[in-house]
Design an enzyme around this catalytic site. Structure first.
Site, PDB file in Angstrom:
ATOM      1  N   LYS A   1      -6.801  -5.125  -3.142  1.00 43.57           N
ATOM      2  CA  LYS A   1      -7.541  -5.709  -2.014  1.00 43.57           C
ATOM      3  C   LYS A   1      -8.529  -4.691  -1.477  1.00 43.57           C
ATOM      4  CE  LYS A   1      -3.823  -4.409   1.156  1.00 43.57           C
ATOM      5  NZ  LYS A   1      -4.558  -3.489   2.020  1.00 43.57           N
TER       6      LYS A   1
ATOM      7  N   ASP B   1       0.779  -1.240   0.000  1.00 43.37           N
ATOM      8  CA  ASP B   1       0.000   0.000   0.000  1.00 43.37           C
ATOM      9  C   ASP B   1       0.815   1.297   0.000  1.00 43.37           C
ATOM     10  OD1 ASP B   1      -1.979  -1.898   0.216  1.00 43.37           O
ATOM     11  OD2 ASP B   1      -2.845  -1.146   2.083  1.00 43.37           O
TER      12      ASP B   1
ATOM     13  N   CYS C   1      -1.894  -2.963   7.658  1.00 44.73           N
ATOM     14  CA  CYS C   1      -1.829  -3.885   6.517  1.00 44.73           C
ATOM     15  C   CYS C   1      -0.496  -4.631   6.413  1.00 44.73           C
ATOM     16  CB  CYS C   1      -2.149  -3.135   5.234  1.00 44.73           C
ATOM     17  SG  CYS C   1      -3.877  -2.581   5.195  1.00 44.73           S
TER      18      CYS C   1
END
Ligand SMILES: [Zn+2]
Length: 193
Positions: free
Chosen positions: A97, A13, A142
């Site tokens: 995701k 990310d 994450c």
């Protein structure tokens, strides 16, 4: 430690919305890890994968839907793009995701309910990957969930801590949680070609 064909790098990310100064959900110090992440991409990993948080506009994680986070990484927006400062040439795959409205997905391997695998596990097995090295944003969300899942799935798992930044949990506390799940914490300088 020497990096080779059985090693995978997972860059979590590194997207505009998670980066100061203007990201919608900017992770403190998130921009300062980019040189470290880019250094990692130069090592001879068998596979380099990046993830993108990739939400529908009415995603359950947003405050408007009583979720914990401000709107971020909405599909197709500038905020959801990988940072222009991230070296992407060597990436073999980009795993998206958090695409399902009713459930969030912190881990690159599955949604938060553990019911919808992304296929990353099989992808890494197909490429004969044995060890997984995780870096990116956010360390305490994450990155941590991705590393914990990798270890649970049987990969020898490392987090490169100076190539991660946390939203709110102190890194030492995240490291403690991960070590309890069999994850090893390393720094960029510990890794060599
Ligand atoms: Zn998200």
């Amino acid at each position: 430690m020497r990096i080779g064909p059985q090693d995978a790098l997972i860059i979590v990310d590194v997207q505009n919305d998670f980066l100061p100064p203007s990201g919608a959900l900017a992770v403190p110090g998130g921009d300062t890890i980019l040189p470290a992440v880019n250094t990692l991409t130069n090592l001879p990993f068998g596979v380099r994968v990046a993830t993108q948080d990739w939400h529908p506009a009415d995603h359950c994680s947003f405050t408007a839907q009583n979720g914990p986070w401000p709107d971020h990484c909405v599909q197709g927006t500038e905020g959801a793009e990988l940072s222009a400062l991230l070296r992407t040439n060597g990436l073999a795959a980009i795993m998206r995701k958090g695409m399902m409205q009713p459930v969030d997905s912190y881990s690159a391997f599955t949604d938060n309910n553990g019911q919808n695998p992304t296929g990353l596990e099989g992808y890494l097995h197909t490429r004969s990957i044995k060890r997984v090295w995780v870096c990116g944003l956010a360390y305490d969300v994450c990155v941590a969930d991705t590393a914990q899942d990798a270890a649970r799935l049987g990969f020898t798992t490392y987090v490169v801590e100076d190539a991660c930044a946390s939203v709110k949990t102190p890194p030492a506390q995240v490291a403690e949680r991960l070590q309890a799940h069999g994850v090893t914490i390393v720094r960029v300088q510990d890794m060599t070609p």
